[in-house]
Design a protein around this motif. Structure first.
Motif, PDB file in Angstrom:
ATOM      1  N   SER A  38       4.964  -9.900  -9.720  1.00  0.00           N
ATOM      2  CA  SER A  38       5.819 -10.475  -8.673  1.00  0.00           C
ATOM      3  C   SER A  38       5.836  -9.654  -7.382  1.00  0.00           C
ATOM      4  O   SER A  38       6.475 -10.050  -6.411  1.00  0.00           O
ATOM      5  N   THR A  39       5.120  -8.529  -7.353  1.00  0.00           N
ATOM      6  CA  THR A  39       5.084  -7.693  -6.158  1.00  0.00           C
ATOM      7  C   THR A  39       4.455  -8.461  -4.998  1.00  0.00           C
ATOM      8  O   THR A  39       3.450  -9.143  -5.170  1.00  0.00           O
ATOM      9  N   ASN A  40       5.043  -8.344  -3.814  1.00  0.00           N
ATOM     10  CA  ASN A  40       4.498  -9.026  -2.642  1.00  0.00           C
ATOM     11  C   ASN A  40       3.290  -8.277  -2.097  1.00  0.00           C
ATOM     12  O   ASN A  40       3.297  -7.054  -1.998  1.00  0.00           O
ATOM     13  N   VAL A  41       2.273  -9.054  -1.736  1.00  0.00           N
ATOM     14  CA  VAL A  41       1.045  -8.516  -1.149  1.00  0.00           C
ATOM     15  C   VAL A  41       1.055  -8.872   0.329  1.00  0.00           C
ATOM     16  O   VAL A  41       1.387  -9.996   0.701  1.00  0.00           O
ATOM     17  N   ALA A  42       0.691  -7.909   1.177  1.00  0.00           N
ATOM     18  CA  ALA A  42       0.633  -8.140   2.620  1.00  0.00           C
ATOM     19  C   ALA A  42      -0.769  -7.808   3.129  1.00  0.00           C
ATOM     20  O   ALA A  42      -1.522  -7.082   2.479  1.00  0.00           O
ATOM     21  N   VAL A  43      -1.104  -8.329   4.291  1.00  0.00           N
ATOM     22  CA  VAL A  43      -2.392  -8.037   4.913  1.00  0.00           C
ATOM     23  C   VAL A  43      -2.453  -6.532   5.191  1.00  0.00           C
ATOM     24  O   VAL A  43      -1.498  -5.938   5.677  1.00  0.00           O
ATOM     25  N   GLY A  44      -3.580  -5.907   4.824  1.00  0.00           N
ATOM     26  CA  GLY A  44      -3.760  -4.472   5.018  1.00  0.00           C
ATOM     27  C   GLY A  44      -3.467  -3.651   3.772  1.00  0.00           C
ATOM     28  O   GLY A  44      -3.783  -2.467   3.737  1.00  0.00           O
ATOM     29  N   ASP A  45      -2.872  -4.257   2.749  1.00  0.00           N
ATOM     30  CA  ASP A  45      -2.596  -3.537   1.504  1.00  0.00           C
ATOM     31  C   ASP A  45      -3.898  -3.193   0.785  1.00  0.00           C
ATOM     32  O   ASP A  45      -4.856  -3.962   0.807  1.00  0.00           O
ATOM     33  N   GLU A  46      -3.904  -2.037   0.117  1.00  0.00           N
ATOM     34  CA  GLU A  46      -5.056  -1.618  -0.673  1.00  0.00           C
ATOM     35  C   GLU A  46      -4.726  -1.818  -2.152  1.00  0.00           C
ATOM     36  O   GLU A  46      -3.774  -1.233  -2.653  1.00  0.00           O
TER      37      GLU A  46
END
Length: 85
Positions: A38-46
């Motif tokens: 359920s963790t949110n992913v954002a642009v730029g995340d590795e």
């Protein structure tokens, strides 16, 4: 966007339920932190994903709700792919 949904849409993992299981087993990290499905992913995340004998590190390039199969690889960029002993 949820991690399990991103993995399914980007076709890194075929099914969302399988993506959830992999995350629950602690085999996925986002920016070095343990990630849940359920963790949110954002642009730029590795993201670092452990697949059996392989570890894949990617950077999220874009987020979309739907994507065609041949465009799925535009959602991420592979940083490194290494074998795990």
């Amino acid at each position: 966007m949820r991690l399990d949904k991103f993995l399914k849409i980007s076709r890194l993992i075929k099914r969302r339920t399988l993506a959830k299981e992999v995350a629950d087993q602690g085999r996925i990290t986002i920016n070095g932190n343990q990630a849940k499905a359920s963790t949110n992913v954002a642009v730029g995340d590795e993201l670092t994903i452990q697949f059996g004998q392989k570890r894949l590190t990617i950077v999220v390039e874009s987020l979309r709700e739907t994507v065609k199969k041949d465009e799925a690889t535009t959602l991420y960029k592979i940083q490194k792919e290494e074998a795990v002993k």
